[in-house]
Structure formats: C-alpha cells, structure tokens
Write an enzyme that holds these catalytic residues in place. Structure first.
Site, PDB file in Angstrom:
ATOM      1  CB  SER A 205       1.497  15.860  -3.604  1.00 51.77           C
ATOM      2  OG  SER A 205       1.883  16.450  -2.388  1.00 51.77           O
TER       3      SER A 205
ATOM      4  CE1 TYR B 206       6.452  17.098  -6.274  1.00 53.10           C
ATOM      5  CE2 TYR B 206       5.385  18.003  -4.317  1.00 53.10           C
ATOM      6  CZ  TYR B 206       5.664  16.927  -5.135  1.00 53.10           C
ATOM      7  OH  TYR B 206       5.161  15.692  -4.836  1.00 53.10           O
TER       8      TYR B 206
ATOM      9  CE  LYS C 130       3.805  15.095  -7.879  1.00 53.60           C
ATOM     10  NZ  LYS C 130       4.098  13.901  -8.670  1.00 53.60           N
TER      11      LYS C 130
HETATM   12  P1  NAD Z   1      11.562   9.313  -5.273  1.00 59.77           P
HETATM   13  O1  NAD Z   1      12.415  10.441  -5.738  1.00 59.77           O
HETATM   14  O2  NAD Z   1      12.129   8.334  -4.319  1.00 59.77           O
HETATM   15  O3  NAD Z   1      11.014   8.508  -6.543  1.00 59.77           O
HETATM   16  C1  NAD Z   1      10.790   9.117  -7.790  1.00 59.77           C
HETATM   17  C2  NAD Z   1      11.568   8.316  -8.818  1.00 59.77           C
HETATM   18  O4  NAD Z   1      11.365   8.882 -10.114  1.00 59.77           O
HETATM   19  C3  NAD Z   1      13.067   8.324  -8.573  1.00 59.77           C
HETATM   20  O5  NAD Z   1      13.533   6.984  -8.536  1.00 59.77           O
HETATM   21  C4  NAD Z   1      13.635   9.095  -9.746  1.00 59.77           C
HETATM   22  O6  NAD Z   1      14.923   8.601 -10.122  1.00 59.77           O
HETATM   23  C5  NAD Z   1      12.587   8.877 -10.805  1.00 59.77           C
HETATM   24  N1  NAD Z   1      12.491   9.920 -11.840  1.00 59.77           N
HETATM   25  C6  NAD Z   1      12.372  11.253 -11.669  1.00 59.77           C
HETATM   26  N2  NAD Z   1      12.270  11.867 -12.861  1.00 59.77           N
HETATM   27  C7  NAD Z   1      12.298  10.901 -13.809  1.00 59.77           C
HETATM   28  C8  NAD Z   1      12.214  10.905 -15.227  1.00 59.77           C
HETATM   29  N3  NAD Z   1      12.107  12.047 -15.926  1.00 59.77           N
HETATM   30  N4  NAD Z   1      12.297   9.727 -15.871  1.00 59.77           N
HETATM   31  C9  NAD Z   1      12.422   8.558 -15.206  1.00 59.77           C
HETATM   32  N5  NAD Z   1      12.491   8.499 -13.859  1.00 59.77           N
HETATM   33  C10 NAD Z   1      12.423   9.660 -13.169  1.00 59.77           C
HETATM   34  O7  NAD Z   1      10.209   9.950  -4.691  1.00 59.77           O
HETATM   35  P2  NAD Z   1       8.993   9.250  -3.938  1.00 59.77           P
HETATM   36  O8  NAD Z   1       8.939   9.803  -2.584  1.00 59.77           O
HETATM   37  O9  NAD Z   1       9.031   7.806  -4.139  1.00 59.77           O
HETATM   38  O10 NAD Z   1       7.782   9.887  -4.758  1.00 59.77           O
HETATM   39  C11 NAD Z   1       7.135   9.194  -5.804  1.00 59.77           C
HETATM   40  C12 NAD Z   1       6.039  10.085  -6.365  1.00 59.77           C
HETATM   41  O11 NAD Z   1       5.124  10.425  -5.332  1.00 59.77           O
HETATM   42  C13 NAD Z   1       6.554  11.418  -6.916  1.00 59.77           C
HETATM   43  O12 NAD Z   1       5.787  11.740  -8.066  1.00 59.77           O
HETATM   44  C14 NAD Z   1       6.266  12.389  -5.806  1.00 59.77           C
HETATM   45  O13 NAD Z   1       6.082  13.697  -6.288  1.00 59.77           O
HETATM   46  C15 NAD Z   1       4.976  11.828  -5.247  1.00 59.77           C
HETATM   47  N6  NAD Z   1       4.740  12.195  -3.843  1.00 59.77           N
HETATM   48  C16 NAD Z   1       5.698  11.945  -2.908  1.00 59.77           C
HETATM   49  C17 NAD Z   1       5.486  12.319  -1.586  1.00 59.77           C
HETATM   50  C18 NAD Z   1       6.537  12.110  -0.526  1.00 59.77           C
HETATM   51  O14 NAD Z   1       6.466  12.760   0.498  1.00 59.77           O
HETATM   52  N7  NAD Z   1       7.499  11.235  -0.713  1.00 59.77           N
HETATM   53  C19 NAD Z   1       4.264  12.907  -1.222  1.00 59.77           C
HETATM   54  C20 NAD Z   1       3.308  13.134  -2.205  1.00 59.77           C
HETATM   55  C21 NAD Z   1       3.550  12.767  -3.510  1.00 59.77           C
HETATM   56  C1  WQD Z   2       6.891  17.612   8.271  1.00 59.94           C
HETATM   57  C2  WQD Z   2       6.911  18.493   9.508  1.00 59.94           C
HETATM   58  C3  WQD Z   2       8.181  20.516   9.273  1.00 59.94           C
HETATM   59  C4  WQD Z   2      12.068  18.528   8.791  1.00 59.94           C
HETATM   60  C5  WQD Z   2       6.490  17.540   2.261  1.00 59.94           C
HETATM   61  C6  WQD Z   2       6.049  18.232   0.998  1.00 59.94           C
HETATM   62  C7  WQD Z   2       4.729  17.665   0.566  1.00 59.94           C
HETATM   63  C8  WQD Z   2       4.798  16.145   0.440  1.00 59.94           C
HETATM   64  C9  WQD Z   2       5.304  15.523   1.686  1.00 59.94           C
HETATM   65  C10 WQD Z   2       5.498  15.591  -1.788  1.00 59.94           C
HETATM   66  C11 WQD Z   2       6.758  19.981   9.186  1.00 59.94           C
HETATM   67  C12 WQD Z   2       8.804  19.607  10.304  1.00 59.94           C
HETATM   68  C13 WQD Z   2      10.712  18.777   8.970  1.00 59.94           C
HETATM   69  C14 WQD Z   2      12.992  18.916   9.809  1.00 59.94           C
HETATM   70  C15 WQD Z   2      11.139  19.759  11.109  1.00 59.94           C
HETATM   71  N1  WQD Z   2       5.732  15.752  -0.567  1.00 59.94           N
HETATM   72  N2  WQD Z   2      10.246  19.393  10.110  1.00 59.94           N
HETATM   73  N3  WQD Z   2      12.481  19.528  10.924  1.00 59.94           N
HETATM   74  O1  WQD Z   2       6.596  19.639   4.576  1.00 59.94           O
HETATM   75  O2  WQD Z   2       4.676  18.272   5.502  1.00 59.94           O
HETATM   76  O3  WQD Z   2       5.525  17.790   3.272  1.00 59.94           O
HETATM   77  O4  WQD Z   2       6.549  16.137   2.041  1.00 59.94           O
HETATM   78  O5  WQD Z   2       4.462  15.756  -2.377  1.00 59.94           O
HETATM   79  O6  WQD Z   2       4.422  18.242  -0.656  1.00 59.94           O
HETATM   80  O7  WQD Z   2       5.908  19.616   1.267  1.00 59.94           O
HETATM   81  O8  WQD Z   2       6.911  17.182   5.191  1.00 59.94           O
HETATM   82  O9  WQD Z   2       8.609  15.904   6.414  1.00 59.94           O
HETATM   83  O10 WQD Z   2       9.275  18.072   5.305  1.00 59.94           O
HETATM   84  O11 WQD Z   2       7.826  18.115   7.326  1.00 59.94           O
HETATM   85  O12 WQD Z   2      10.750  20.317  12.129  1.00 59.94           O
HETATM   86  O13 WQD Z   2      14.219  18.737   9.679  1.00 59.94           O
HETATM   87  O14 WQD Z   2       8.193  18.359  10.138  1.00 59.94           O
HETATM   88  O15 WQD Z   2       8.209  21.853   9.692  1.00 59.94           O
HETATM   89  O16 WQD Z   2       5.972  20.537  10.208  1.00 59.94           O
HETATM   90  P1  WQD Z   2       5.906  18.355   4.703  1.00 59.94           P
HETATM   91  P2  WQD Z   2       8.247  17.279   6.028  1.00 59.94           P
END
Ligand code: NAD
Ligand code: WQD
Length: 362
Positions: free
Chosen positions: A132, A160, A164
């Site tokens: 991430s 979190y 990572k």
């Molecule tokens: P998500 O929660 O929709 O998907 C993650 C999945 O992993 C879920 O279905 C959950 O049930 C499963 N899971 C969690 N722990 C588990 C375990 N111990 N065993 C088996 N399954 C497990 O999240 P997402 O948004 O699809 O994210 C996927 C990956 O990408 C995650 O690793 C997340 O940290 C990373 N990521 C997400 C974002 C984002 O903004 N969505 C941004 C950067 C990185």
């Molecule tokens: C985006 C912008 C908020 C909600 C997060 C994790 C990051 C990655 C992606 C996993 C910001 C603003 C949000 C609301 C708002 N995930 N906001 N009102 O914080 O950039 O990233 O998700 O790895 O690690 O931190 O994403 O969508 O929460 O926020 O004003 O109700 O929207 O302040 O500027 P963020 P976000």
C-alpha cells in the site's frame, strides 16, 4: 489429489472474495488463468465468488480457510497444483488498526508467514503481494518526492501500515536468502475505487465505510444522510487533500502484468516494488463533483475537522510500472464514478439483499 493429477495449474488468490481480489479473479479468468480462492470471509461474503462465476461463466473453486490455520491451508496446497500466489488477504482499516494492533499484526503477519512456509514446502516460488502507498507515510516531508517514486524512504504511521512494511521486509529477506528461487512482486496500491462495469461485483464494506467513495455512494443511495468532508483548510487548490485514485479494474490488470513479469524472469529470482497509481492527483471536492455528475445527484455534504493521520498529498510516480510491467491506468476518476454508481444502484445493500436472503426479506 484429482486436481493435481489433472495437470491444471492454479493461481492461488488469497482474499479473493474481497474487493480488489474479486476484480483480480475476474481479470485472471479473462486472461486464461485458473484460480483457486482462499478467504475466511471476515470482511466479505461468498456471494462475490458466486457473482464471479456468473460473470466469467466459469467454475471457481473456493476454500473458506483462514491463512493462520496451517492445516487448513496445507490441504489447499495438497489438493491443487499451485503455480503462483496473489496475496490479498489481510485486514486493512487504518483507524481500527490503532485500536486493535495485535489483531492486525497477528492476522496480516502470521497469515503471510504461514503462506510463505507452505509455498516453500510445496515449491511454489512466485508471489504477488498487496502492499500500500501507506508504507510511505507522510511523503510531503520530502518535497522533491511528490509524485512519490518507489525509492522514497518508507515511514508508515499506523499499525496497518507497519504490517505492510514488515511483510515487505520479510519478502526481501526471504528473497535474499536464496536469490535463485523466490520471485516476489510487491505492489503498492494508491487509492482503489470504482467497480466492475458489469455491476455484478464491487466494494461492499461492513458497517460505516471508512473510505471516501463507498461513503459517498451510500449517501447517494439514501443509506446515509450526508458526506462529511474531513477538512478544507489544506494547502491545495481547493483546500482538500489530494489522492491518486485508481480504477479497481486497472488495478486488477496490474496484477496480471506483475504475474507475467515474474514468469518472464523464469531463470533467476527477484524481489521488486512497483507503485500502482495513475500519477494524477484529485482533491476530495474534485472526486465529489465527479461522483455527483456520474450519479446525477447533488450529494449533501458538510465540512468537518481534519481526520487524524490524513496527509495532504499521496500521488504516485507510476513510471516504473509503466516501463517494466508495461502497465498503466486507462480509466479515469469519471469512469470509476460511473461504474461505482452502476454497482451502487443495482446493489444498494451490496451483496446482502440478493439471492435467497432478498426473497425472504421481501
Ligand atoms: P477486502 O477486505 O475487501 O479484502 C481482503 C480479503 O481478505 C477479505 O475478503 C477478507 O475476508 C480476507 N481475509 C482477511 N484476513 C484473512 C485471513 N487471515 N485469512 C483468509 N482471508 C482473510 O480488502 P481489499 O480492499 O480488497 O484489499 C485487498 C488487499 O489490498 C489488502 O491486503 C489490503 O491491505 C490491500 N490494499 C487495499 C487498499 C484499499 O484501499 N482497498 C489499498 C492498498 C492496499
Ligand atoms: C480519501 C480522502 C479523506 C472519507 C486509505 C488508507 C490507505 C489505503 C487507501 C489501504 C481523504 C477524505 C474520506 C470521508 C472525507 N488503504 N474523506 N470524508 O485515507 O487516502 O487511504 O485507503 O492500504 O492506506 O489510509 O482514503 O478514502 O479514506 O480518504 O473527506 O467520509 O477523502 O480525508 O482526504 P485514504 P480515504
């Protein structure tokens, strides 16, 4: 045993029932890969896999297994001939991670360790890992590092992010222990948004959404009263923070590009990081307007105080992925908002009120 004898090779997709994982499975199948999905469903539902089968017209083996359950996961390695792993499974809510850090460390780090140990035992050498942009922390401390290149020093600011960061280190150390063997692609996602254009799969957060787009979508379909904008006093063009929003379908395609890159390096190992972002930043108000346009609604909002831990700007320098993976984003924020709106209107309660449950509820 049958599936091993049949000679089919599978991509093991951990977390494949989740938001990004389900879109990656759709893309993998479209590109001719066979997938086996492992997920404990702690933040998702089986319905997403059922929808994927509908979408791809393809049977998708699913194993409800927790990655920390070594025996359960080993059965998957025994049953399927696994060629590579895409590792999405993990807990991902920044705020929650500050409240229950041990749960985050246990789940994300132990789950990855068990997975890697089984990969070693079963000679599975290729892994694509979901990292991430959060590993960079507040990159604005290096003004010459915006947009952020992969070389930017890492300094995550919450548990979190620490999971990572730690997993990236584990992968680097494991690779270094035998550089002929392991092939690791570390993908640092920026802000994934949107949904599959079919409207069949999308993001379905449990409880109150933490992220901007899912929250806005729930306001637009009438599940919540208004959007709270977390601060409009940042030093940006309109006072709201800048993020690099990326369509989840583009993001899913980045995983295919990474798998192909690992395959092309078949003789020696590698461990490398790539940013997956568009290189273009949008403010909260810009995304807000794009979503109002896409939904043709004037979404009510109120500006409130800043959210703790938010940084002013997180924009990717995506050149490395473009150069090496031959991947770049193709869909802009407007398309992502339209696709999200289709998903939200066709599934206002996500995966919950569909199929059997909807019939009984009605
Ligand atoms: P998500 O929660 O929709 O998907 C993650 C999945 O992993 C879920 O279905 C959950 O049930 C499963 N899971 C969690 N722990 C588990 C375990 N111990 N065993 C088996 N399954 C497990 O999240 P997402 O948004 O699809 O994210 C996927 C990956 O990408 C995650 O690793 C997340 O940290 C990373 N990521 C997400 C974002 C984002 O903004 N969505 C941004 C950067 C990185
Ligand atoms: C985006 C912008 C908020 C909600 C997060 C994790 C990051 C990655 C992606 C996993 C910001 C603003 C949000 C609301 C708002 N995930 N906001 N009102 O914080 O950039 O990233 O998700 O790895 O690690 O931190 O994403 O969508 O929460 O926020 O004003 O109700 O929207 O302040 O500027 P963020 P976000």
């Amino acid at each position: 045993a049958e599936k091993r004898i049949s000679g089919k090779k599978y991509v093991l997709v951990t977390g494949g029932a989740g938001y990004i994982g389900s879109h990656a499975v759709a893309e993998l199948i479209e590109n001719g890969y066979e997938c086996v999905v492992v997920d404990n469903l702690c933040n998702s539902s089986y319905e997403s896999v059922a929808r994927l089968e509908l979408l791809t017209k393809h049977y998708i083996p699913f194993c409800k297994v927790d990655l920390c359950d070594r025996e359960g996961l080993e059965k998957v390695f025994q049953e399927y001939k696994i060629d590579s792993v895409i590792h999405f499974a993990g807990l991902k809510a920044v705020g929650e991670s500050t409240k229950i850090p041990l749960t985050y460390f246990h789940n994300n780090i132990l789950g990855t360790l068990v997975l890697l140990e089984l990969m070693e035992k079963y000679h599975v050498e290729k892994l694509v890992f979901s990292s991430s942009a959060t590993v960079y922390g507040d990159a604005t401390r290096f003004p010459n590092m915006i947009p952020i290149p992969e070389e930017c020093p890492l300094d995550p600011t919450n548990p979190y992010g620490h999971t990572k960061f730690t997993i990236e280190k584990i992968l680097q150390d494991l690779y270094a222990s035998n550089t002929n063997i392991w092939k690791f692609a570390i993908l640092r996602y920026f802000n994934p948004i949107g949904a599959h254009p079919s409207g069949l799969i999308g993001e379905d957060p449990l409880g109150i959404p933490n992220n901007l787009l899912p929250y806005m979508a729930q306001v637009a379909v009438g599940r919540r009263e208004k959007l709270y904008v977390f601060g409009d006093d940042y030093e940006t063009r309109d006072g709201t923070p800048i993020r690099d929003y990326i369509h989840v379908v583009d993001l899913a395609k980045g995983h295919i590009a990474a798998l192909k890159y690992l395959d092309a390096h078949s003789t020696d190992g590698l461990c490398r990081e790539w940013n997956l972002g568009s290189g273009t930043g949008s403010t909260v108000f810009e995304v807000y307007r794009a979503f109002c346009n896409a939904s043709n609604k004037k979404i009510p909002y109120e500006v409130t105080g800043r959210r703790a831990g938010d940084v002013i700007n997180l924009t990717a320098k995506p050149d490395r992925a473009q150069r090496e993976l031959k991947w770049k984003t193709e869909l802009d924020v407007g398309v992502a908002c339209s696709d999200l709106w289709k998903w939200a209107t066709e599934n206002p309660f996500g995966y919950q009120l569909n199929g059997q449950k909807a019939v009984f509820a009605a």
